[in-house]
Design a protein around this motif. Structure first.
Motif, PDB file in Angstrom:
ATOM      1  N   ASN A 176      -6.959  26.163  81.539  1.00 42.03           N
ATOM      2  CA  ASN A 176      -5.989  25.493  82.551  1.00 42.03           C
ATOM      3  C   ASN A 176      -4.862  26.247  82.681  1.00 42.03           C
ATOM      4  OD1 ASN A 176      -4.880  23.645  84.165  1.00 42.03           O
ATOM      5  ND2 ASN A 176      -5.284  21.831  82.931  1.00 42.03           N
TER       6      ASN A 176
ATOM      7  N   GLU B 170      -1.252  20.647  85.902  1.00 45.33           N
ATOM      8  CA  GLU B 170      -2.016  19.436  85.872  1.00 45.33           C
ATOM      9  C   GLU B 170      -2.934  19.201  84.675  1.00 45.33           C
ATOM     10  OE1 GLU B 170      -0.910  17.325  88.225  1.00 45.33           O
ATOM     11  OE2 GLU B 170       0.160  18.907  89.432  1.00 45.33           O
ATOM     12  N   THR B 171      -3.213  18.196  84.385  1.00 46.68           N
ATOM     13  CA  THR B 171      -4.446  17.600  83.273  1.00 46.68           C
ATOM     14  C   THR B 171      -5.507  17.916  84.269  1.00 46.68           C
ATOM     15  OG1 THR B 171      -2.667  16.690  81.722  1.00 46.68           O
ATOM     16  CG2 THR B 171      -5.188  16.239  81.660  1.00 46.68           C
TER      17      THR B 171
ATOM     18  N   SER C 132      -9.607  16.885  84.726  1.00 49.94           N
ATOM     19  CA  SER C 132     -10.762  16.314  84.260  1.00 49.94           C
ATOM     20  C   SER C 132     -11.831  17.237  84.721  1.00 49.94           C
ATOM     21  CB  SER C 132     -11.129  14.860  84.972  1.00 49.94           C
ATOM     22  OG  SER C 132     -12.364  14.494  84.558  1.00 49.94           O
TER      23      SER C 132
ATOM     24  N   GLN D 207     -10.706  15.268  79.528  1.00 49.87           N
ATOM     25  CA  GLN D 207      -9.705  16.097  80.198  1.00 49.87           C
ATOM     26  C   GLN D 207      -9.347  17.276  79.546  1.00 49.87           C
ATOM     27  OE1 GLN D 207      -7.043  12.734  80.534  1.00 49.87           O
ATOM     28  NE2 GLN D 207      -7.475  12.483  82.748  1.00 49.87           N
TER      29      GLN D 207
ATOM     30  N   ALA E  56      -5.929  19.599  79.037  1.00 47.36           N
ATOM     31  CA  ALA E  56      -4.619  19.597  79.358  1.00 47.36           C
ATOM     32  C   ALA E  56      -4.123  21.199  79.912  1.00 47.36           C
ATOM     33  CB  ALA E  56      -3.661  19.372  78.035  1.00 47.36           C
TER      34      ALA E  56
END
Length: 237
Positions: A118, A122-123, A125, A184, A186
C-alpha cells in the motif's frame, strides 16, 4: 508461511491464512533487482482516494460488512468476454499500490507470488477487491496472505484458458466473521496473492506482473457487476 487454497481443498487453506508480519520480504521494500526469479516493483494508482466504510458486525450476513461473505456461481453462455479484450500490458490499480512478482519452484511446479504494498496515504480494505491477470494455464493452488492477520477469507474465482499456454485469472477476495480492521492494509503494509502451477515459457515474470489489474471496492458494490460479467465461481470455504 503461505497457506495454500486450491479447488480441491480450498476450505482448509483459506480458513487458516496466517500472519506474515515481520517478514522482511513483504514489508514494503523493493525486491532485489538482480534476482532472476523476482521482478522489479512497479506502481500504479492514486495516493489519495475515498473508500466507503461498511456498517455491520462480523457474522451479520445481511450487513454491508459481510457483503462478500457468501457467493454463488455466475455461469455465462458462449465464450468468456475476457477473451475478446486486449491484453493488459501495464499494471493498473484504482488505489495506490506497488507490485512485484516472484517465482519459487522448478520447471515442473512452482508458486508465483504477487506482492502488493500500500503506497497510498489511506488504509486500504481489500475486502471484495478484484484481481485480473494472465499467467500459465492450469493453476491448482491459489490463496491470499498479508502482513497482518486476516481471518476467514474466500474467493470468487475463474480461470479462462487462452489456448496459448496461458490463462486469464479472475479472483475476487472476500472475508467473513472478522472485524473490519482485520480486512485492512495500512499505508506501507503488504499483502500477497499466490498462484501455484506448472511454469510455461509462453509468458515471462514481467509480463505476468504487468498483466495485472487491481480494483478495490470503493463504493460497497463489491465489484459485483464484473464478477457476473466474467462468470466467476464461488470456491468452497
Amino acid at each position: 508461511m503461505h497457506v495454500p487454497s486450491n479447488k480441491r481443498g480450498l476450505g482448509a487453506g483459506l480458513a487458516t491464512v496466517l500472519l506474515l508480519a515481520g517478514v522482511a520480504a513483504f514489508a514494503g521494500g523493493s525486491p532485489a533487482a538482480a534476482d532472476p526469479n523476482t521482478t522489479t516493483a512497479v506502481s500504479a494508482g492514486p495516493a489519495g482516494y475515498t473508500q466507503a466504510a461498511p456498517t455491520g458486525q462480523p457474522s451479520q450476513y445481511s450487513s454491508p460488512l459481510e457483503r462478500c461473505a457468501n457467493g454463488v456461481n455466475h455461469p455465462i453462455s458462449g465464450p468468456n468476454p475476457i477473451l475478446a479484450e486486449p491484453l493488459n500490458t501495464q499494471f493498473g490499480s484504482n488505489v495506490g499500490l506497488s507490485e512485484y512478482v516472484t517465482f519459487s519452484g522448478n520447471q515442473y511446479y512452482g508458486d508465483w507470488q504477487f506482492v502488493f504494498t500500500n503506497t497510498s496515504s489511506e488504509t486500504l480494505s481489500t475486502d471484495c477487491a478484484l484481481l485480473v491477470f494472465r499467467a500459465p494455464s492450469g493453476s491448482d493452488n491459489h490463496g491470499y496472505t498479508a502482513t497482518q492477520q486476516y481471518g476467514h477469507p474466500q474467493q470468487d474465482y475463474l480461470e479462462v484458458p487462452r489456448g496459448d499456454g496461458t490463462s486469464f485469472y479472475i479472483a475476487r477476495l472476500g472475508f467473513h466473521d472478522v472485524p473490519l480492521a482485520q480486512r485492512q492494509v495500512a499505508p506501507g503494509q503488504s499483502f500477497t496473492y499466490t498462484l501455484g502451477g506448472i511454469p510455461n515459457s509462453a509468458t515471462t515474470l514481467e509480463q505476468i506482473r504487468d498483466s495485472l489489474k487491481f480494483t478495490a471496492d470503493l463504493d460497497l458494490t463489491a465489484n459485483q457487476a464484473t464478477v457476473e460479467h466474467y462468470g466467476t465461481n464461488r470456491l468452497t470455504n
